[in-house]
Scaffold this motif. Structure first.
Motif, PDB file in Angstrom:
ATOM      1  N   VAL A 202      31.005  47.806  51.030  1.00  0.00           N
ATOM      2  CA  VAL A 202      32.435  48.101  51.768  1.00  0.00           C
ATOM      3  C   VAL A 202      33.291  47.574  51.578  1.00  0.00           C
ATOM      4  O   VAL A 202      34.435  47.354  50.819  1.00  0.00           O
ATOM      5  CB  VAL A 202      31.687  48.871  52.945  1.00  0.00           C
ATOM      6  CG1 VAL A 202      33.535  48.201  53.763  1.00  0.00           C
ATOM      7  CG2 VAL A 202      31.241  49.476  53.959  1.00  0.00           C
ATOM      8  N   ASP A 203      32.743  46.167  51.539  1.00  0.00           N
ATOM      9  CA  ASP A 203      33.189  45.327  51.064  1.00  0.00           C
ATOM     10  C   ASP A 203      33.524  45.102  49.275  1.00  0.00           C
ATOM     11  O   ASP A 203      35.186  44.989  49.160  1.00  0.00           O
ATOM     12  CB  ASP A 203      32.579  43.711  50.291  1.00  0.00           C
ATOM     13  CG  ASP A 203      31.852  43.163  51.688  1.00  0.00           C
ATOM     14  OD1 ASP A 203      32.757  43.675  52.897  1.00  0.00           O
ATOM     15  OD2 ASP A 203      30.762  41.991  52.222  1.00  0.00           O
ATOM     16  N   GLU A 204      33.698  45.655  48.143  1.00  0.00           N
ATOM     17  CA  GLU A 204      33.135  45.723  47.336  1.00  0.00           C
ATOM     18  C   GLU A 204      34.357  46.896  46.878  1.00  0.00           C
ATOM     19  O   GLU A 204      35.492  46.868  46.324  1.00  0.00           O
ATOM     20  CB  GLU A 204      32.398  46.631  46.727  1.00  0.00           C
ATOM     21  CG  GLU A 204      32.739  46.708  44.943  1.00  0.00           C
ATOM     22  CD  GLU A 204      31.328  47.021  44.054  1.00  0.00           C
ATOM     23  OE1 GLU A 204      30.176  46.508  44.814  1.00  0.00           O
ATOM     24  OE2 GLU A 204      31.343  47.669  42.952  1.00  0.00           O
ATOM     25  N   LEU A 205      34.100  48.061  48.210  1.00  0.00           N
ATOM     26  CA  LEU A 205      35.238  49.361  47.597  1.00  0.00           C
ATOM     27  C   LEU A 205      35.925  49.156  47.952  1.00  0.00           C
ATOM     28  O   LEU A 205      37.576  48.980  47.659  1.00  0.00           O
ATOM     29  CB  LEU A 205      34.306  50.364  49.074  1.00  0.00           C
ATOM     30  CG  LEU A 205      33.204  50.839  48.355  1.00  0.00           C
ATOM     31  CD1 LEU A 205      32.901  52.196  49.780  1.00  0.00           C
ATOM     32  CD2 LEU A 205      33.298  52.177  47.206  1.00  0.00           C
ATOM     33  N   GLU A 206      37.096  48.538  48.982  1.00  0.00           N
ATOM     34  CA  GLU A 206      37.711  47.613  49.506  1.00  0.00           C
ATOM     35  C   GLU A 206      38.646  47.372  49.140  1.00  0.00           C
ATOM     36  O   GLU A 206      39.674  46.773  48.644  1.00  0.00           O
ATOM     37  CB  GLU A 206      37.388  47.105  51.466  1.00  0.00           C
ATOM     38  CG  GLU A 206      37.182  47.883  52.420  1.00  0.00           C
ATOM     39  CD  GLU A 206      38.540  48.942  52.349  1.00  0.00           C
ATOM     40  OE1 GLU A 206      39.331  48.373  52.539  1.00  0.00           O
ATOM     41  OE2 GLU A 206      37.910  50.327  51.982  1.00  0.00           O
ATOM     42  N   TRP A 207      37.334  45.634  48.173  1.00  0.00           N
ATOM     43  CA  TRP A 207      38.058  44.286  47.018  1.00  0.00           C
ATOM     44  C   TRP A 207      39.016  45.599  46.452  1.00  0.00           C
ATOM     45  O   TRP A 207      39.666  44.979  45.401  1.00  0.00           O
ATOM     46  CB  TRP A 207      37.288  43.905  47.057  1.00  0.00           C
ATOM     47  CG  TRP A 207      37.608  42.457  45.814  1.00  0.00           C
ATOM     48  CD1 TRP A 207      38.716  42.016  46.645  1.00  0.00           C
ATOM     49  CD2 TRP A 207      36.969  41.309  45.509  1.00  0.00           C
ATOM     50  NE1 TRP A 207      38.618  40.508  45.125  1.00  0.00           N
ATOM     51  CE2 TRP A 207      37.645  40.656  45.051  1.00  0.00           C
ATOM     52  CE3 TRP A 207      35.529  41.954  44.647  1.00  0.00           C
ATOM     53  CZ2 TRP A 207      36.927  39.641  44.333  1.00  0.00           C
ATOM     54  CZ3 TRP A 207      34.780  40.797  44.019  1.00  0.00           C
ATOM     55  CH2 TRP A 207      36.033  39.667  43.856  1.00  0.00           C
ATOM     56  N   VAL A 208      38.182  45.895  45.313  1.00  0.00           N
ATOM     57  CA  VAL A 208      38.363  46.889  44.468  1.00  0.00           C
ATOM     58  C   VAL A 208      40.385  47.698  44.932  1.00  0.00           C
ATOM     59  O   VAL A 208      40.786  47.801  43.903  1.00  0.00           O
ATOM     60  CB  VAL A 208      37.901  47.951  43.347  1.00  0.00           C
ATOM     61  CG1 VAL A 208      37.743  48.984  42.432  1.00  0.00           C
ATOM     62  CG2 VAL A 208      36.193  47.029  43.214  1.00  0.00           C
ATOM     63  N   ARG A 209      39.994  49.029  45.721  1.00  0.00           N
ATOM     64  CA  ARG A 209      40.969  49.596  46.246  1.00  0.00           C
ATOM     65  C   ARG A 209      42.499  48.650  46.753  1.00  0.00           C
ATOM     66  O   ARG A 209      43.387  48.587  46.175  1.00  0.00           O
ATOM     67  CB  ARG A 209      40.946  49.701  47.512  1.00  0.00           C
ATOM     68  CG  ARG A 209      41.322  51.016  48.242  1.00  0.00           C
ATOM     69  CD  ARG A 209      41.368  51.584  49.412  1.00  0.00           C
ATOM     70  NE  ARG A 209      41.112  50.228  51.084  1.00  0.00           N
ATOM     71  CZ  ARG A 209      42.133  50.001  51.129  1.00  0.00           C
ATOM     72  NH1 ARG A 209      43.603  50.018  50.921  1.00  0.00           N
ATOM     73  NH2 ARG A 209      42.074  49.268  52.271  1.00  0.00           N
ATOM     74  N   HIS A 210      42.016  47.246  47.520  1.00  0.00           N
ATOM     75  CA  HIS A 210      43.079  46.629  47.081  1.00  0.00           C
ATOM     76  C   HIS A 210      43.587  45.681  46.443  1.00  0.00           C
ATOM     77  O   HIS A 210      44.821  45.542  45.592  1.00  0.00           O
ATOM     78  CB  HIS A 210      42.736  44.997  48.674  1.00  0.00           C
ATOM     79  CG  HIS A 210      43.422  44.061  47.913  1.00  0.00           C
ATOM     80  ND1 HIS A 210      44.674  44.557  49.860  1.00  0.00           N
ATOM     81  CD2 HIS A 210      44.054  42.636  48.211  1.00  0.00           C
ATOM     82  CE1 HIS A 210      45.240  43.499  49.598  1.00  0.00           C
ATOM     83  NE2 HIS A 210      45.102  42.413  48.913  1.00  0.00           N
ATOM     84  N   ASP A 211      42.338  45.286  44.877  1.00  0.00           N
ATOM     85  CA  ASP A 211      43.696  45.028  43.773  1.00  0.00           C
ATOM     86  C   ASP A 211      43.721  45.418  43.069  1.00  0.00           C
ATOM     87  O   ASP A 211      44.972  45.412  42.533  1.00  0.00           O
ATOM     88  CB  ASP A 211      41.910  44.613  43.202  1.00  0.00           C
ATOM     89  CG  ASP A 211      41.994  44.307  41.372  1.00  0.00           C
ATOM     90  OD1 ASP A 211      42.664  42.571  41.977  1.00  0.00           O
ATOM     91  OD2 ASP A 211      42.236  44.470  40.836  1.00  0.00           O
ATOM     92  N   SER A 212      43.906  46.133  42.965  1.00  0.00           N
ATOM     93  CA  SER A 212      44.670  48.425  42.113  1.00  0.00           C
ATOM     94  C   SER A 212      46.166  48.021  43.172  1.00  0.00           C
ATOM     95  O   SER A 212      46.714  48.212  42.451  1.00  0.00           O
ATOM     96  CB  SER A 212      43.979  49.488  42.677  1.00  0.00           C
ATOM     97  OG  SER A 212      43.647  50.041  43.556  1.00  0.00           O
ATOM     98  N   GLY A 213      45.784  47.352  44.153  1.00  0.00           N
ATOM     99  CA  GLY A 213      48.048  47.096  45.006  1.00  0.00           C
ATOM    100  C   GLY A 213      48.277  45.808  44.410  1.00  0.00           C
ATOM    101  O   GLY A 213      49.946  45.868  44.618  1.00  0.00           O
ATOM    102  N   LEU A 214      48.352  45.223  43.664  1.00  0.00           N
ATOM    103  CA  LEU A 214      47.972  43.491  43.277  1.00  0.00           C
ATOM    104  C   LEU A 214      48.965  44.261  41.819  1.00  0.00           C
ATOM    105  O   LEU A 214      48.587  44.688  41.333  1.00  0.00           O
ATOM    106  CB  LEU A 214      47.488  42.894  43.049  1.00  0.00           C
ATOM    107  CG  LEU A 214      46.419  43.062  44.617  1.00  0.00           C
ATOM    108  CD1 LEU A 214      46.054  41.501  44.619  1.00  0.00           C
ATOM    109  CD2 LEU A 214      47.287  42.774  45.826  1.00  0.00           C
ATOM    110  N   THR A 215      49.720  43.315  41.894  1.00  0.00           N
ATOM    111  CA  THR A 215      50.212  42.224  40.620  1.00  0.00           C
ATOM    112  C   THR A 215      48.896  41.748  39.829  1.00  0.00           C
ATOM    113  O   THR A 215      48.840  40.941  40.530  1.00  0.00           O
ATOM    114  CB  THR A 215      52.109  41.697  40.538  1.00  0.00           C
ATOM    115  OG1 THR A 215      52.175  41.000  41.814  1.00  0.00           O
ATOM    116  CG2 THR A 215      52.993  43.186  41.683  1.00  0.00           C
TER     117      THR A 215
END
Ligand SMILES: [Fe+2]
Ligand SMILES: [Fe+2]
Length: 310
Positions: A202-215
């Protein structure tokens, strides 16, 4: 294969829910089972306590070191799971009105982390029953959680994945054959790992998901914040080294001179950095996920920071 399992096979959050339900355990019925700790046992395996590094100590003294480290292990997990749970609860907000399967996976994660904190509080109290008086752990989990959560979500999730992957390695160390290792502590590692395996996914899924919204700029700043968090963890470890080596010297039943005391401190620091920093940072999967998100230069900054903690 039926229709339901075909659907869940394609959804990693759903697979985590299934696994979470399958492995779910109870603190008293499954882990403690009416047992107590025995002062004749090691509490942490040699591969974590790095017992061989305590070169001036007898076998009995090394066992005492493993018991002190076991008490600190329970306290450190009680500490980190406070901020991990708060961050996971915060992330549920992103799924309130969207993916209800992801929401359930995060809610279960949070519920398990509350249970783990309760388990580690019990373990800490039970270890206290066999250790001489005087062990103190005076770091406030809420204060640490406030400080950690002041950093960006990207940085906190990086640290969280690091931690939740190293619990898997700790479990593997604990199942190695060692007749002197406490069966109760072995069961703590086993049961913690069973639920942490889903948390790391879950950490990995959430980290990658969150990362995709960053500049790119936000991510670059987050890399620095991750480095700051690792340095803060090391600050906590250095405080524990002072406290735990002092406690050892005061209770080992013989005088410890200045030179030996320095050697014991160095061995504690090496063990704690291995347990709480390098066993996660060197985990191949952590490196794989991290490097998929960052540039080469950012990776070098992280490696340079880790290299100062040898
Ligand atoms: Fe946990
Ligand atoms: Fe966890």
């Amino acid at each position: 294969m039926n229709v339901i399992s075909k659907i869940t096979d394609g959804n990693p959050y759903a697979r985590c829910i299934q696994a979470s339900k399958r492995v779910r355990w109870d603190i008293d019925e499954d882990v403690i089972r009416g047992r107590r700790f025995d002062g004749a046992d090691k509490f942490l395996p040699d591969g974590l306590s790095l017992a061989d590094g305590f070169t001036t100590l007898s076998t009995d003294e090394k066992r005492f070191v493993s018991q002190i480290q076991g008490c600190t292990y329970a306290n450190i997990f009680g500490l980190v799971e406070r901020f991990i749970n708060a961050k996971i609860l915060e992330l549920t907000h992103d799924h309130w009105f969207g993916d209800q399967v992801a929401l359930e996976a995060l809610v279960r994660f949070s519920d398990e982390e509350l249970k783990h904190q309760a388990l580690f509080r019990r373990i800490e109290t039970m270890v206290g029953e066999v250790l001489p008086d005087g062990y103190r752990f005076e770091i406030d989990p809420d204060a640490v959680a406030h400080a950690v959560l002041g950093k960006s979500t990207w940085a906190v999730l990086a640290l969280t994945l690091d931690i939740e992957l190293f619990t898997q390695l700790h479990y593997r160390q604990a199942i190695d054959p060692d007749a002197e290792l406490s069966e109760l502590f072995r069961d703590v590692f086993l049961h913690h790992w069973k639920e942490e395996a889903q948390h790391a996914i879950v950490d990995e899924l959430e980290w990658v998901r969150h990362d995709s919204g960053l500049t790119a700029e936000q991510r670059d700043r987050a890399v620095d914040e991750f480095i700051e968090l690792v340095a803060a963890v090391d600050g906590i470890l250095q405080a524990r080294v002072k406290a735990d080596s002092g406690y050892f010297a005061a209770n080992c039943g013989r005088p410890v001179d200045e030179a030996e005391a320095r050697g014991i401190e160095a061995a504690f620091l090496k063990a704690y950095r291995w347990q709480y920093v390098h066993s996660g940072a060197q985990h191949p999967h952590f490196g794989k996920v991290l490097s998929s998100l960052i540039t080469e230069n950012q990776g070098q900054r992280i490696q340079a920071a880790l290299a100062t903690l040898q």
